[in-house]
Design an enzyme around this catalytic site. Structure first.
Site, PDB file in Angstrom:
ATOM      1  N   ARG A  35       0.748  -1.055  -0.110  1.00 50.08           N
ATOM      2  CA  ARG A  35      -0.050  -0.110   0.138  1.00 50.08           C
ATOM      3  C   ARG A  35       0.931   1.423  -0.039  1.00 50.08           C
ATOM      4  O   ARG A  35       0.622   2.165  -0.656  1.00 50.08           O
ATOM      5  CB  ARG A  35      -0.956  -0.017   1.294  1.00 50.08           C
ATOM      6  N   HIS A  39       0.754   4.500  -2.377  1.00 52.68           N
ATOM      7  CA  HIS A  39       0.440   5.625  -1.855  1.00 52.68           C
ATOM      8  C   HIS A  39       1.542   6.918  -2.453  1.00 52.68           C
ATOM      9  O   HIS A  39       1.284   7.795  -2.450  1.00 52.68           O
ATOM     10  CB  HIS A  39       0.119   5.681  -0.594  1.00 52.68           C
ATOM     11  N   ASN A  68      -3.357   8.742   4.595  1.00 55.31           N
ATOM     12  CA  ASN A  68      -2.013   8.060   5.022  1.00 55.31           C
ATOM     13  C   ASN A  68      -1.920   8.053   6.484  1.00 55.31           C
ATOM     14  O   ASN A  68      -0.661   7.585   6.857  1.00 55.31           O
ATOM     15  CB  ASN A  68      -0.812   9.124   4.273  1.00 55.31           C
ATOM     16  N   HIS A 166      -6.160  -5.760  -2.528  1.00 54.13           N
ATOM     17  CA  HIS A 166      -6.811  -5.912  -1.475  1.00 54.13           C
ATOM     18  C   HIS A 166      -7.084  -7.479  -0.925  1.00 54.13           C
ATOM     19  O   HIS A 166      -7.888  -7.511   0.348  1.00 54.13           O
ATOM     20  CB  HIS A 166      -8.163  -5.202  -1.463  1.00 54.13           C
TER      21      HIS A 166
END
Length: 301
Positions: A35, A39, A68, A166
């Site tokens: 992740r 990001h 975040n 996911h």
């Protein structure tokens, strides 16, 4: 490929060794590290700007933006960086570390391997406002997601495939509690969410609308396995976030989902790898652009 072969030949071995040692013991760290790469690349490109701390002159960096605040793994990246600095000072960028760690973490979990070209340099600017405007949100509709991906040179197929990350993720209740408690402001449930699943979430996981501590698997029963289970849940109306569920509202994205489910897991692995390679090339800094940070949270000097 092999950018560090001459000036830091053991760089990628050091990263892989650290990842294997720690992800094998704590597999739940793989999803946050993957992740983090996502990001990072969606804000100013893959330049490790997500790692920078706020300063007196910049009081809200990317990591301070709401999307975040739940990021984990900063210490992990710092440890890898310290090993590389000991081996070959001022050579390996934090941006490359993020990309290599994400790939190696997924592989250690039994997921797909993808090529990670190296030679990225680190950015020097990090703004919370840019994270807010660039990162896809958990409650966004298909058009909003498609637009944000297109701005990064990524298409609908990439959107569906990268959402497949996911399969190993977890979430707190807050990003989706409105779907099970108050979807339109009148105490209702999101009609796009399977009713039995919603009942189970309310009864056994997110027992109040204000729960911010409980953790829920994005891919229940399969969150430690990189597989097609996430997509199987989507077609059963069991995608956890609105941004997951909305992937079944567009004919092009549904076609990609159906294709993934019709073929073998190896097809998913190969296609996910291609999308990760594309994302890893978004907005990279090379040559004399940017710098090689000595400490990943701080700009040099």
């Amino acid at each position: 490929m092999g950018f560090y072969d001459k000036n830091c030949p053991n760089a990628e071995k050091i990263v892989l060794g650290y990842v294997k040692k720690h992800i094998s013991n704590v597999p739940s760290l793989a999803a946050p590290l993957l992740r983090m790469a996502f990001h990072d690349c969606f804000v100013r490109g893959c330049d490790a700007s997500v790692l920078l701390n706020a300063t007196l002159n910049n009081q809200a960096a990317e990591k301070d933006a709401r999307p975040n605040l739940s990021l984990r793994g900063f210490d992990f990246i710092d440890e890898v960086k310290s090993l590389l600095e000991a081996e070959c000072p001022d050579i390996v960028s934090c941006a490359d570390i993020i990309s290599l760690v994400a790939r190696d973490s997924v592989v250690t979990m039994g997921g797909p391997y993808w090529k990670v070209p190296t030679g990225r340099r680190d950015g020097t600017i990090s703004r919370a406002s840019e994270a807010l405007s660039n990162l896809p949100g958990a409650n966004e509709n298909f058009n909003a997601l498609q637009t944000k991906f297109e701005l990064k040179g990524l298409n609908i197929k990439d959107l569906v495939l990268l959402s497949g990350a996911h399969t190993i993720g977890i979430a707190h209740c807050s990003p989706f509690s409105n779907r099970i408690y108050n979807f339109t402001g009148v105490g209702d449930q999101d009609p796009a969410l399977d009713n039995d699943y919603a009942i189970n979430l309310r009864a056994n996981k997110c027992k109040t609308p204000t729960d911010i501590t409980t953790i829920v698997e994005m891919d229940p029963g399969s969150s430690k396995h990189f597989d097609l289970s996430y997509y199987k849940l989507l077609v059963k109306k069991r995608g956890l976030f609105q941004s997951d569920a909305t992937l079944t509202t567009d004919s092009s994205s549904i076609a990609v989902i159906n294709q993934l489910l019709e073929k073998s897991p190896l097809y998913f692995f190969a296609e996910f790898a291609k999308s990760m390679e594309k994302m890893g090339d978004v907005g990279v800094k090379t040559g004399t652009d940017g710098q090689i940070r000595k400490h990943c949270a701080l700009v040099n000097g």
